[in-house]
Design a protein around this motif. Structure first.
Motif, mmCIF file in Angstrom:
data_model
loop_
_atom_site.group_PDB
_atom_site.id
_atom_site.type_symbol
_atom_site.label_atom_id
_atom_site.label_comp_id
_atom_site.label_asym_id
_atom_site.label_seq_id
_atom_site.Cartn_x
_atom_site.Cartn_y
_atom_site.Cartn_z
ATOM 1 N N GLU A 1 17.392 27.357 -1.009
ATOM 2 C CA GLU A 1 17.770 27.193 -2.417
ATOM 3 C C GLU A 1 18.247 25.772 -2.696
ATOM 4 O OE1 GLU A 1 20.667 30.108 -3.365
ATOM 5 O OE2 GLU A 1 19.338 31.832 -3.015
ATOM 6 N N ALA A 2 18.871 25.151 -1.708
ATOM 7 C CA ALA A 2 19.397 23.797 -1.900
ATOM 8 C C ALA A 2 18.292 22.757 -2.019
ATOM 9 C CB ALA A 2 20.333 23.435 -0.743
ATOM 10 N N VAL A 3 17.104 23.037 -1.455
ATOM 11 C CA VAL A 3 16.002 22.076 -1.535
ATOM 12 C C VAL A 3 15.662 21.792 -2.996
ATOM 13 C CG1 VAL A 3 13.540 21.725 -1.080
ATOM 14 C CG2 VAL A 3 15.035 22.607 0.726
ATOM 15 N N ALA A 4 15.554 22.854 -3.810
ATOM 16 C CA ALA A 4 15.212 22.678 -5.231
ATOM 17 C C ALA A 4 16.286 21.881 -5.969
ATOM 18 C CB ALA A 4 15.016 24.041 -5.889
ATOM 19 N N LYS A 5 17.552 22.062 -5.572
ATOM 20 C CA LYS A 5 18.634 21.313 -6.208
ATOM 21 C C LYS A 5 18.684 19.869 -5.714
ATOM 22 C CE LYS A 5 21.451 25.523 -6.507
ATOM 23 N NZ LYS A 5 22.694 26.181 -6.044
ATOM 24 N N ALA A 6 18.227 19.662 -4.481
ATOM 25 C CA ALA A 6 18.304 18.318 -3.906
ATOM 26 C C ALA A 6 17.298 17.367 -4.543
ATOM 27 C CB ALA A 6 18.072 18.387 -2.394
ATOM 28 N N VAL A 7 16.166 17.893 -5.000
ATOM 29 C CA VAL A 7 15.128 17.023 -5.568
ATOM 30 C C VAL A 7 15.666 16.233 -6.765
ATOM 31 C CG1 VAL A 7 12.906 16.975 -6.748
ATOM 32 C CG2 VAL A 7 13.181 18.328 -4.662
ATOM 33 N N PRO A 8 16.239 16.879 -7.804
ATOM 34 C CA PRO A 8 16.787 16.075 -8.909
ATOM 35 C C PRO A 8 17.980 15.221 -8.493
ATOM 36 C CG PRO A 8 17.306 18.402 -9.214
ATOM 37 C CD PRO A 8 16.335 18.323 -8.085
ATOM 38 N N LEU B 1 0.829 -1.204 0.000
ATOM 39 C CA LEU B 1 0.000 0.000 0.000
ATOM 40 C C LEU B 1 0.863 1.252 0.000
ATOM 41 C CD1 LEU B 1 -2.650 -1.156 2.631
ATOM 42 C CD2 LEU B 1 -2.638 -1.522 0.158
ATOM 43 N N ARG B 2 0.530 2.164 -0.928
ATOM 44 C CA ARG B 2 1.227 3.445 -1.027
ATOM 45 C C ARG B 2 0.189 4.553 -1.155
ATOM 46 N NH1 ARG B 2 5.213 3.099 -5.921
ATOM 47 N NH2 ARG B 2 5.368 5.281 -5.371
ATOM 48 N N PRO B 3 -0.526 4.877 -0.066
ATOM 49 C CA PRO B 3 -1.572 5.898 -0.140
ATOM 50 C C PRO B 3 -1.016 7.242 -0.592
ATOM 51 C CG PRO B 3 -1.647 4.717 1.951
ATOM 52 C CD PRO B 3 -0.374 4.326 1.282
ATOM 53 N N HIS B 4 -1.862 8.014 -1.294
ATOM 54 C CA HIS B 4 -1.474 9.357 -1.677
ATOM 55 C C HIS B 4 -1.148 10.169 -0.429
ATOM 56 C CE1 HIS B 4 -4.242 8.709 -5.385
ATOM 57 N NE2 HIS B 4 -3.019 8.300 -5.626
ATOM 58 N N HIS B 5 -0.185 11.094 -0.546
ATOM 59 C CA HIS B 5 0.199 11.858 0.642
ATOM 60 C C HIS B 5 -0.908 12.796 1.104
ATOM 61 C CE1 HIS B 5 1.190 14.748 -2.545
ATOM 62 N NE2 HIS B 5 1.224 15.698 -1.631
ATOM 63 N N ARG B 6 -1.934 12.989 0.288
ATOM 64 C CA ARG B 6 -3.069 13.809 0.706
ATOM 65 C C ARG B 6 -4.237 12.954 1.217
ATOM 66 N NH1 ARG B 6 -1.212 16.350 -4.008
ATOM 67 N NH2 ARG B 6 -0.370 18.438 -3.659
ATOM 68 N N SER B 7 -4.026 11.668 1.364
ATOM 69 C CA SER B 7 -5.075 10.781 1.874
ATOM 70 C C SER B 7 -5.340 11.078 3.342
ATOM 71 C CB SER B 7 -4.662 9.319 1.710
ATOM 72 O OG SER B 7 -4.446 8.997 0.347
ATOM 73 N N ASP B 8 -6.440 10.509 3.857
ATOM 74 C CA ASP B 8 -6.737 10.756 5.264
ATOM 75 C C ASP B 8 -5.756 9.980 6.149
ATOM 76 O OD1 ASP B 8 -7.712 8.093 5.854
ATOM 77 O OD2 ASP B 8 -9.603 8.631 4.908
ATOM 78 N N ILE B 9 -5.756 10.325 7.416
ATOM 79 C CA ILE B 9 -4.766 9.801 8.346
ATOM 80 C C ILE B 9 -4.877 8.289 8.504
ATOM 81 C CG2 ILE B 9 -6.238 10.168 10.374
ATOM 82 C CD1 ILE B 9 -2.385 10.556 10.152
ATOM 83 N N PHE B 10 -6.082 7.731 8.347
ATOM 84 C CA PHE B 10 -6.267 6.290 8.515
ATOM 85 C C PHE B 10 -5.612 5.525 7.367
ATOM 86 C CE2 PHE B 10 -9.844 8.330 10.691
ATOM 87 C CZ PHE B 10 -9.650 7.832 11.969
ATOM 88 N N ASP C 1 5.313 15.440 -4.609
ATOM 89 C CA ASP C 1 4.533 16.062 -5.669
ATOM 90 C C ASP C 1 5.026 15.677 -7.058
ATOM 91 O OD1 ASP C 1 2.676 17.429 -4.088
ATOM 92 O OD2 ASP C 1 4.079 19.076 -3.727
ATOM 93 N N ARG C 2 5.992 14.774 -7.123
ATOM 94 C CA ARG C 2 6.561 14.360 -8.409
ATOM 95 C C ARG C 2 6.283 12.865 -8.629
ATOM 96 N NH1 ARG C 2 10.640 18.171 -10.001
ATOM 97 N NH2 ARG C 2 11.867 16.595 -11.082
ATOM 98 N N PRO C 3 6.241 12.428 -9.898
ATOM 99 C CA PRO C 3 6.005 10.998 -10.157
ATOM 100 C C PRO C 3 7.169 10.162 -9.658
ATOM 101 C CG PRO C 3 6.589 12.162 -12.187
ATOM 102 C CD PRO C 3 6.383 13.214 -11.136
ATOM 103 N N LEU C 4 6.839 9.020 -9.069
ATOM 104 C CA LEU C 4 7.852 8.138 -8.494
ATOM 105 C C LEU C 4 7.928 6.838 -9.288
ATOM 106 C CD1 LEU C 4 6.899 8.554 -4.728
ATOM 107 C CD2 LEU C 4 8.776 9.689 -5.934
ATOM 108 N N PRO C 5 9.114 6.280 -9.474
ATOM 109 C CA PRO C 5 9.216 4.973 -10.137
ATOM 110 C C PRO C 5 8.554 3.897 -9.287
ATOM 111 C CG PRO C 5 11.367 6.080 -10.030
ATOM 112 C CD PRO C 5 10.435 6.834 -9.130
ATOM 113 N N PRO C 6 8.128 2.798 -9.909
ATOM 114 C CA PRO C 6 7.585 1.675 -9.125
ATOM 115 C C PRO C 6 8.596 1.194 -8.088
ATOM 116 C CG PRO C 6 7.204 1.340 -11.476
ATOM 117 C CD PRO C 6 8.115 2.525 -11.360
ATOM 118 N N GLY C 7 8.102 0.904 -6.898
ATOM 119 C CA GLY C 7 8.956 0.387 -5.848
ATOM 120 C C GLY C 7 9.625 1.447 -4.999
ATOM 121 N N VAL C 8 9.430 2.740 -5.333
ATOM 122 C CA VAL C 8 10.050 3.823 -4.570
ATOM 123 C C VAL C 8 9.006 4.449 -3.655
ATOM 124 C CG1 VAL C 8 11.219 6.053 -4.672
ATOM 125 C CG2 VAL C 8 11.734 4.293 -6.374
#
Length: 282
Positions: free
Chosen positions: A246-253, A30-39, A133-140
């Protein structure tokens, strides 16, 4: 309806997720969306068996699953006693490969760690939020563990093949400098385990004890903070400094590239094994 044809019911339906057919009896994580409810979010990472694939009146597909470990499962998959949870297909990770060869996809955990109330220590959670907020590969799987060291230790021994910890890591460089570190797990073995708190070395030590020494490969994507919290009760200073922001934006890629390299390495290692059904990739 033509004589002899059978109607397609929930037990017969299937949905394709990451190239894998998912139907009744399929095994999923199970990989619920990060905006799903707490349950729903509380079930992140749990494994389950698909009970049915349902379609609502608006044509949307929902997958009902039975959690592993639910005591009602002991009475059979058809029982109404076990709890059924409904998820969208893209909230499921099939425990199998798209080629149908029975070889599971590698699993990589990306863990944001740090205290959001201690200035630049919030670097890890900020990067985790951006990755969600970005697409993730399967298994990540990406998660913000904050300062929940115990939860992270248990996650590290939950069948992941590799883990990337994202953290503020002082190394004497200019603030905002990014670096990729492979910690010495031998050093972690000598650290005193810590049930509460988020010292990465102590978390790894606790995970080693929980797994009898068998840990996945761990990398750390660190950022040089402008200031570090100090003292037993450091001052609350919410918000990142300008260079770390500023480093956060660089860290994502950078994290995405590290994960891509890990997945390629893990898949190549798995493909080199002559008998796919004989074991895990570790």
């Amino acid at each position: 309806m033509t004589t002899g044809q059978q109607p397609t019911g929930p037990a017969d339906r299937a949905v394709t997720v990451d190239g894998v057919p998912v139907r009744r009896g399929s095994r999923v994580r199970l990989r619920p969306h990060h905006r799903s409810d707490i349950f729903d979010l509380a079930l992140t990472g749990r494994t389950a068996e698909v009970a049915t694939v349902e379609e609502d009146l608006e044509g949307r597909t929902h997958v009902a699953v039975l959690l592993d470990g639910d005591p009602g499962r002991d009475l059979g998959s058809g029982t109404q006693i076990a709890h059924r949870f409904f998820f969208a297909p893209d909230e499921l990770e099939p425990l199998g490969s798209p080629d149908g060869g029975g070889r599971p996809e590698p699993r990589v955990l990306v863990a944001g760690v740090g205290n959001i109330f201690l200035g630049d220590d919030a670097f890890g959670p900020e990067v985790a939020a951006a990755l969600l907020d970005r697409p993730l590969p399967p298994g990540v799987h990406v998660a913000d563990f904050g300062i929940r060291g115990m939860d992270l230790a248990y996650a590290l021994v939950d069948g992941y093949d590799a883990a990337v910890l994202v953290d503020a890591a002082p190394r004497g460089r200019p603030p905002g400098t990014l670096h990729v570190i492979e910690p010495d797990l031998g050093e972690a073995a000598g650290a005193a385990p810590e049930a509460h708190g988020m010292d990465p070395v102590k978390v790894l030590a606790l995970a080693r004890r929980l797994s009898d020494g068998a840990l996945p490969r761990v990398l750390i994507v660190g950022c040089e903070p402008e200031s570090c919290p100090s003292g037993e009760e450091p001052e609350v200073t919410p918000g990142l400094s300008a260079p770390v922001r500023e480093a956060v934006a660089k860290a994502v890629p950078l994290v995405e590239a590290v994960v891509s390299d890990l997945l390629a390495e893990l898949r190549n290692r798995t493909a080199a094994r002559p008998a796919p059904a004989e074991g895990s990739i570790r």
